[in-house]
Scaffold this active site. Structure first.
Site, PDB file in Angstrom:
ATOM      1  N   HIS A  86      -6.412  60.333 -32.496  1.00 35.89           N
ATOM      2  CA  HIS A  86      -6.423  58.980 -33.078  1.00 35.89           C
ATOM      3  C   HIS A  86      -7.829  58.423 -33.038  1.00 35.89           C
ATOM      4  O   HIS A  86      -8.725  58.997 -32.423  1.00 35.89           O
ATOM      5  CB  HIS A  86      -5.396  58.070 -32.416  1.00 35.89           C
ATOM      6  CG  HIS A  86      -5.680  57.712 -30.977  1.00 35.89           C
ATOM      7  ND1 HIS A  86      -5.657  58.642 -29.958  1.00 35.89           N
ATOM      8  CD2 HIS A  86      -5.994  56.536 -30.387  1.00 35.89           C
ATOM      9  CE1 HIS A  86      -5.929  58.041 -28.813  1.00 35.89           C
ATOM     10  NE2 HIS A  86      -6.149  56.757 -29.038  1.00 35.89           N
ATOM     11  N   HIS A 117      -9.439  55.742 -31.783  1.00 32.75           N
ATOM     12  CA  HIS A 117     -10.093  54.922 -30.756  1.00 32.75           C
ATOM     13  C   HIS A 117     -11.387  55.573 -30.251  1.00 32.75           C
ATOM     14  O   HIS A 117     -11.474  56.795 -30.119  1.00 32.75           O
ATOM     15  CB  HIS A 117      -9.141  54.671 -29.586  1.00 32.75           C
ATOM     16  CG  HIS A 117      -8.077  53.668 -29.910  1.00 32.75           C
ATOM     17  ND1 HIS A 117      -6.889  53.588 -29.217  1.00 32.75           N
ATOM     18  CD2 HIS A 117      -8.028  52.700 -30.864  1.00 32.75           C
ATOM     19  CE1 HIS A 117      -6.149  52.606 -29.729  1.00 32.75           C
ATOM     20  NE2 HIS A 117      -6.816  52.056 -30.732  1.00 32.75           N
ATOM     21  N   ASP A 175     -12.728  55.861 -27.410  1.00 32.74           N
ATOM     22  CA  ASP A 175     -12.691  56.700 -26.209  1.00 32.74           C
ATOM     23  C   ASP A 175     -12.083  58.087 -26.505  1.00 32.74           C
ATOM     24  O   ASP A 175     -11.915  58.900 -25.594  1.00 32.74           O
ATOM     25  CB  ASP A 175     -11.956  56.007 -25.051  1.00 32.74           C
ATOM     26  CG  ASP A 175     -10.493  55.748 -25.332  1.00 32.74           C
ATOM     27  OD1 ASP A 175     -10.171  55.258 -26.440  1.00 32.74           O
ATOM     28  OD2 ASP A 175      -9.655  56.034 -24.449  1.00 32.74           O
ATOM     29  N   HIS A 176     -11.793  58.355 -27.781  1.00 38.60           N
ATOM     30  CA  HIS A 176     -11.335  59.687 -28.193  1.00 38.60           C
ATOM     31  C   HIS A 176     -12.244  60.305 -29.261  1.00 38.60           C
ATOM     32  O   HIS A 176     -12.064  61.458 -29.629  1.00 38.60           O
ATOM     33  CB  HIS A 176      -9.886  59.620 -28.701  1.00 38.60           C
ATOM     34  CG  HIS A 176      -8.944  59.168 -27.626  1.00 38.60           C
ATOM     35  ND1 HIS A 176      -8.091  60.008 -26.962  1.00 38.60           N
ATOM     36  CD2 HIS A 176      -8.777  57.945 -27.056  1.00 38.60           C
ATOM     37  CE1 HIS A 176      -7.425  59.330 -26.039  1.00 38.60           C
ATOM     38  NE2 HIS A 176      -7.824  58.071 -26.075  1.00 38.60           N
ATOM     39  N   HIS A 191       0.911  53.637 -30.896  1.00 34.61           N
ATOM     40  CA  HIS A 191      -0.357  53.260 -30.244  1.00 34.61           C
ATOM     41  C   HIS A 191      -1.363  52.900 -31.344  1.00 34.61           C
ATOM     42  O   HIS A 191      -1.968  51.827 -31.324  1.00 34.61           O
ATOM     43  CB  HIS A 191      -0.830  54.420 -29.382  1.00 34.61           C
ATOM     44  CG  HIS A 191      -2.128  54.198 -28.670  1.00 34.61           C
ATOM     45  ND1 HIS A 191      -2.273  53.293 -27.644  1.00 34.61           N
ATOM     46  CD2 HIS A 191      -3.343  54.775 -28.841  1.00 34.61           C
ATOM     47  CE1 HIS A 191      -3.533  53.328 -27.216  1.00 34.61           C
ATOM     48  NE2 HIS A 191      -4.202  54.211 -27.931  1.00 34.61           N
ATOM     49  N   ASP A 200      -2.762  59.427 -26.763  1.00 33.08           N
ATOM     50  CA  ASP A 200      -2.326  58.219 -26.054  1.00 33.08           C
ATOM     51  C   ASP A 200      -0.910  57.808 -26.443  1.00 33.08           C
ATOM     52  O   ASP A 200      -0.565  56.629 -26.410  1.00 33.08           O
ATOM     53  CB  ASP A 200      -3.291  57.061 -26.335  1.00 33.08           C
ATOM     54  CG  ASP A 200      -4.630  57.233 -25.618  1.00 33.08           C
ATOM     55  OD1 ASP A 200      -4.791  58.199 -24.863  1.00 33.08           O
ATOM     56  OD2 ASP A 200      -5.511  56.377 -25.835  1.00 33.08           O
ATOM     57  N   HIS A 254      -5.264  60.333 -20.797  1.00 35.27           N
ATOM     58  CA  HIS A 254      -5.772  59.556 -19.657  1.00 35.27           C
ATOM     59  C   HIS A 254      -5.100  59.953 -18.348  1.00 35.27           C
ATOM     60  O   HIS A 254      -3.940  60.378 -18.333  1.00 35.27           O
ATOM     61  CB  HIS A 254      -5.520  58.054 -19.872  1.00 35.27           C
ATOM     62  CG  HIS A 254      -6.329  57.467 -20.981  1.00 35.27           C
ATOM     63  ND1 HIS A 254      -7.567  56.898 -20.778  1.00 35.27           N
ATOM     64  CD2 HIS A 254      -6.095  57.370 -22.309  1.00 35.27           C
ATOM     65  CE1 HIS A 254      -8.049  56.467 -21.933  1.00 35.27           C
ATOM     66  NE2 HIS A 254      -7.177  56.741 -22.889  1.00 35.27           N
TER      67      HIS A 254
HETATM   68 FE    FE Z   1      -7.426  56.304 -25.010  1.00 37.34          FE
HETATM   69 ZN    ZN Z   2      -6.197  55.073 -27.612  1.00 37.47          ZN
END
Ligand code: FE
Ligand code: ZN
Length: 255
Positions: A56, A58, A60-61, A114, A133, A171
């Site tokens: 996805h 985001h 942080d990915h 998400h 996530d 995570h």
């Molecule tokens: Fe994440």
């Molecule tokens: Zn995420």
């Protein structure tokens, strides 16, 4: 079985994971939270990055994609529905598509909730699923772009995978998830045992993942919203499972 995995931490609590096909030498990073730990993992394993599979959009990915692609010329595979928000995409995928990493092969499972375009990658032959996530160990992702009903449907798709499927999530949230889960199912002995196990793993700086689908079905309250006991514990006997799920998710947000 020719699939090998290598798991490591990125950023604050993200997981990075490499998937390697020993027959062809192909190596995929599943998501790219940041470049440096992924490059360190490549050095440690001696593997060369050929592909990046994105779950996805985001940051942080996806934050490491540009740097990794410029260095390794890796192919970037991303969900069609949010490819515009992800850098350097070469191939887009949708529900039911097949993605090959060397001789390894994954089915794409759309798991919106998400984010609206979130996907999971299921390597059926290798009994592996990379779920980003959507599903966490004893938890699930926040419902940010979709609706709780959408997220519940996505979790049910992952719940249908074979019990021995090993789940890699985005995570390390397991201990906090277990503390919350115990408020929903205080008498669940499988969950109590997972808490003991996870506390030991965290104390020894070991990852708590991968987890199996079978174990999650016994202890993750977000996969158990259609069980009468779980509905009863949140005062919702007889209500639709999606509503029970929404209530558990709302309680977790406040926890
Ligand atoms: Fe994440
Ligand atoms: Zn995420």
């Amino acid at each position: 079985m020719s699939a090998a995995t290598h798991l490591f931490l990125c950023l604050k609590d993200n997981y990075g994971v490499l998937l390697h096909d020993s027959q062809s030498g192909a190596t995929a990073a599943i998501d790219a939270p940041e470049a440096a730990p992924i490059e360190a993992a490549l050095r440690a394993t001696g593997w060369t990055l050929t592909d990046i599979l994105v779950t996805h959009h985001h940051a942080d990915h996806t934050g490491g994609i540009r740097e990794l692609k410029s260095r390794y010329k890796s192919r970037v595979v991303a969900p069609a529905r949010e490819a515009a928000k992800i850098p350097e995409v070469d191939e887009t995928v949708r529900e039911g598509d097949t993605v090959s990493i060397g001789k390894l092969s994954a089915a794409v499972i759309e798991t919106p909730g998400h984010t609206l375009g979130h996907v999971a990658y299921w390597f059926q032959h290798d009994q592996l699923a990379f779920v980003g996530d959507t599903l966490f160990s004893i938890g699930c992702g926040r419902v940010i772009e979709g609706t709780p009903g959408m997220m519940w449907d996505s979790l049910k798709k992952l719940r249908q995978l074979p019990n021995d499927t090993r789940i890699y999530c985005g995570h390390e949230y397991t201990l906090a998830n277990i503390r919350f889960a115990r408020t929903i199912e205080p008498d669940n002995q499988v969950l109590a045992a997972r808490e003991v196990q996870a506390m030991r793993q965290v104390a020894q700086s070991e990852p708590t993942i991968p987890v199996t689908v079978g174990d999650e079905k016994l202890a993750n309250p977000f996969l158990r919203a259609d069980l009468p006991d779980v509905a009863a514990s949140v005062g919702m006997i007889g209500r639709p499972a999606a509503d029970v799920f929404a209530e558990i998710r709302a309680r977790k947000n406040r926890f």
